[in-house]
Design a protein around this motif. Structure first.
Motif, PDB file in Angstrom:
ATOM      1  N   ARG A 155       0.852  -1.194   0.000  1.00 23.78           N
ATOM      2  CA  ARG A 155       0.000   0.000   0.000  1.00 23.78           C
ATOM      3  C   ARG A 155       0.884   1.238   0.000  1.00 23.78           C
ATOM      4  NH1 ARG A 155      -2.092  -3.599   3.625  1.00 23.78           N
ATOM      5  NH2 ARG A 155      -4.221  -4.323   3.227  1.00 23.78           N
ATOM      6  N   LYS A 156       0.267   2.370  -0.324  1.00 25.40           N
ATOM      7  CA  LYS A 156       0.981   3.639  -0.203  1.00 25.40           C
ATOM      8  C   LYS A 156       1.400   3.845   1.256  1.00 25.40           C
ATOM      9  CE  LYS A 156      -2.548   6.022  -1.663  1.00 25.40           C
ATOM     10  NZ  LYS A 156      -3.420   7.127  -2.079  1.00 25.40           N
ATOM     11  N   PRO A 157       2.557   4.422   1.507  1.00 26.56           N
ATOM     12  CA  PRO A 157       3.416   5.208   0.612  1.00 26.56           C
ATOM     13  C   PRO A 157       4.389   4.400  -0.246  1.00 26.56           C
ATOM     14  CG  PRO A 157       4.314   5.298   2.817  1.00 26.56           C
ATOM     15  CD  PRO A 157       3.000   4.548   2.920  1.00 26.56           C
ATOM     16  N   ASP A 158       4.342   3.056  -0.176  1.00 22.87           N
ATOM     17  CA  ASP A 158       5.110   2.291  -1.149  1.00 22.87           C
ATOM     18  C   ASP A 158       4.640   2.725  -2.542  1.00 22.87           C
ATOM     19  OD1 ASP A 158       5.463  -0.125  -3.042  1.00 22.87           O
ATOM     20  OD2 ASP A 158       6.688  -0.671  -1.321  1.00 22.87           O
ATOM     21  N   PRO A 159       5.551   2.953  -3.477  1.00 20.11           N
ATOM     22  CA  PRO A 159       5.159   3.522  -4.768  1.00 20.11           C
ATOM     23  C   PRO A 159       4.612   2.520  -5.773  1.00 20.11           C
ATOM     24  CG  PRO A 159       7.534   3.232  -4.716  1.00 20.11           C
ATOM     25  CD  PRO A 159       7.022   2.852  -3.344  1.00 20.11           C
ATOM     26  N   ALA A 160       4.553   1.231  -5.437  1.00 19.00           N
ATOM     27  CA  ALA A 160       4.189   0.216  -6.426  1.00 19.00           C
ATOM     28  C   ALA A 160       2.818   0.479  -7.047  1.00 19.00           C
ATOM     29  CB  ALA A 160       4.232  -1.178  -5.800  1.00 19.00           C
ATOM     30  N   MET A 161       1.830   0.880  -6.230  1.00 17.81           N
ATOM     31  CA  MET A 161       0.494   1.133  -6.746  1.00 17.81           C
ATOM     32  C   MET A 161       0.501   2.268  -7.760  1.00 17.81           C
ATOM     33  SD  MET A 161      -2.984   2.293  -4.736  1.00 17.81           S
ATOM     34  CE  MET A 161      -2.642   1.212  -3.347  1.00 17.81           C
ATOM     35  N   VAL A 162       1.235   3.330  -7.431  1.00 17.29           N
ATOM     36  CA  VAL A 162       1.322   4.476  -8.334  1.00 17.29           C
ATOM     37  C   VAL A 162       2.090   4.103  -9.595  1.00 17.29           C
ATOM     38  CG1 VAL A 162       2.243   6.813  -8.577  1.00 17.29           C
ATOM     39  CG2 VAL A 162       1.023   6.155  -6.498  1.00 17.29           C
ATOM     40  N   HIS A 163       3.154   3.321  -9.454  1.00 14.05           N
ATOM     41  CA  HIS A 163       3.889   2.879 -10.638  1.00 14.05           C
ATOM     42  C   HIS A 163       3.000   2.043 -11.565  1.00 14.05           C
ATOM     43  CE1 HIS A 163       8.048   3.304  -8.502  1.00 14.05           C
ATOM     44  NE2 HIS A 163       7.621   4.454  -9.007  1.00 14.05           N
ATOM     45  N   GLU A 164       2.147   1.221 -10.993  1.00 18.65           N
ATOM     46  CA  GLU A 164       1.231   0.423 -11.810  1.00 18.65           C
ATOM     47  C   GLU A 164       0.216   1.331 -12.514  1.00 18.65           C
ATOM     48  OE1 GLU A 164      -0.877  -2.691 -13.642  1.00 18.65           O
ATOM     49  OE2 GLU A 164       1.188  -2.460 -12.932  1.00 18.65           O
ATOM     50  N   ALA A 165      -0.265   2.346 -11.810  1.00 18.86           N
ATOM     51  CA  ALA A 165      -1.185   3.296 -12.442  1.00 18.86           C
ATOM     52  C   ALA A 165      -0.503   4.036 -13.587  1.00 18.86           C
ATOM     53  CB  ALA A 165      -1.715   4.283 -11.409  1.00 18.86           C
ATOM     54  N   VAL A 166       0.746   4.434 -13.383  1.00 19.49           N
ATOM     55  CA  VAL A 166       1.507   5.107 -14.445  1.00 19.49           C
ATOM     56  C   VAL A 166       1.639   4.190 -15.652  1.00 19.49           C
ATOM     57  CG1 VAL A 166       3.778   6.006 -15.089  1.00 19.49           C
ATOM     58  CG2 VAL A 166       2.763   6.639 -12.883  1.00 19.49           C
ATOM     59  N   ARG A 167       1.934   2.915 -15.402  1.00 19.03           N
ATOM     60  CA  ARG A 167       2.083   1.964 -16.503  1.00 19.03           C
ATOM     61  C   ARG A 167       0.792   1.869 -17.309  1.00 19.03           C
ATOM     62  NH1 ARG A 167       0.871  -2.942 -18.027  1.00 19.03           N
ATOM     63  NH2 ARG A 167      -0.400  -3.356 -16.170  1.00 19.03           N
ATOM     64  N   ARG A 168      -0.334   1.806 -16.607  1.00 17.48           N
ATOM     65  CA  ARG A 168      -1.614   1.665 -17.301  1.00 17.48           C
ATOM     66  C   ARG A 168      -2.013   2.956 -18.030  1.00 17.48           C
ATOM     67  NH1 ARG A 168      -5.684  -1.744 -13.313  1.00 17.48           N
ATOM     68  NH2 ARG A 168      -4.160  -3.273 -12.546  1.00 17.48           N
ATOM     69  N   LEU A 169      -1.671   4.100 -17.475  1.00 13.30           N
ATOM     70  CA  LEU A 169      -2.034   5.369 -18.100  1.00 13.30           C
ATOM     71  C   LEU A 169      -1.198   5.650 -19.348  1.00 13.30           C
ATOM     72  CD1 LEU A 169      -2.410   7.443 -14.834  1.00 13.30           C
ATOM     73  CD2 LEU A 169      -4.260   6.906 -16.436  1.00 13.30           C
ATOM     74  N   ASP A 170       0.030   5.169 -19.361  1.00 14.15           N
ATOM     75  CA  ASP A 170       0.882   5.228 -20.549  1.00 14.15           C
ATOM     76  C   ASP A 170       1.053   6.660 -21.068  1.00 14.15           C
ATOM     77  OD1 ASP A 170       2.526   4.151 -22.518  1.00 14.15           O
ATOM     78  OD2 ASP A 170       0.866   3.839 -23.915  1.00 14.15           O
TER      79      ASP A 170
END
Length: 231
Positions: A155-170
């Motif tokens: 979970r946040k503040p670990d950045p993995a969730m945000v990195h996955e969102a960035v990947r999907r948003l492209d």
């Protein structure tokens, strides 16, 4: 200059935007307060006030459950944890009254969508309750990507969730919008500019939170996005 009909900078795509949920897009504390007190009452514990429950929000359901138990003198990871956790999750998905958008949120999101900004939600709230809350306030359709606190192992503040969102948003340009200390740390960990909504659940003074821009009215957000990405 601003233009909400289309992204006005012809040489670059509109930025992608990742939003926190609780305390950013919606004031969910009244709903979480009601659900928490219903769960506590079932265990024979007295109710807590709204401000106290609000102070527990932002780090996911496990943190909330541990805070509720600890507040009533129980070991946070003791035998009651699973019972309280499961009861809270079950209610979270259906008892959505009390969730309300902050003023100006729907209009701002519609303007940002018209500008061509793809948008995502990355929240520590579990995914199904997050979807239920977004559906209740009429925002779900505006987000192509929605990630919850149980979507990934961390979970946040670990950045993995945000990195996955960035990947999907492209998109090359991505901004993160949130309201709290957890969000500021998440943006830093993810290497993204942080836009701070000042009217959420933050406890730290604005001046002490690292941010690229701050706003207290969602009507300001489209122009902030435009200014930030045009220089």
């Amino acid at each position: 200059m601003s233009s909400f009909g289309a992204w006005p900078l012809a040489d670059r795509a509109a930025p992608a935007l990742i939003f926190d949920l609780d305390g950013t897009l919606i004031d969910s504390a009244p709903a979480i307060h009601a659900v928490s007190n219903a769960v506590l009452a079932r265990q024979g514990f007295p109710a807590l006030d709204l401000d106290e429950v609000r102070s527990f929000v932002g780090k996911g359901v496990p943190h909330l459950v541990r805070c509720l138990l600890q507040r009533h003198g129980q070991y946070p990871d003791g035998p009651l944890y699973a019972t309280v956790h499961d009861d809270l999750i079950l209610r979270y998905e259906t008892e959505v009254e009390g969730n309300a958008v902050y003023p100006g949120v729907p209009e701002a999101l519609q303007r940002l969508a018209a500008m061509g900004c793809p948008m995502a939600v990355a929240t520590n709230k579990p995914l199904r309750p997050a979807l239920a809350a977004l559906r209740h306030v009429g925002l779900e359709h505006l987000f192509g990507t929605i990630l919850g606190g149980d979507s990934l192992p961390t979970r946040k503040p670990d950045p993995a969730m945000v990195h996955e969102a960035v990947r999907r948003l492209d998109r090359e340009d991505v901004l993160y919008i949130g309201d709290s200390e957890v969000d500021a740390e998440t943006a830093l960990n993810a290497g993204l500019p942080f836009l701070l909504f000042t009217e959420g659940y933050r406890k730290t003074p604005v001046s002490e939170l690292r941010h690229a821009a701050a706003f207290g009215d969602f009507s300001q957000l489209p122009d902030i996005v435009l200014r930030w990405t045009s220089h």
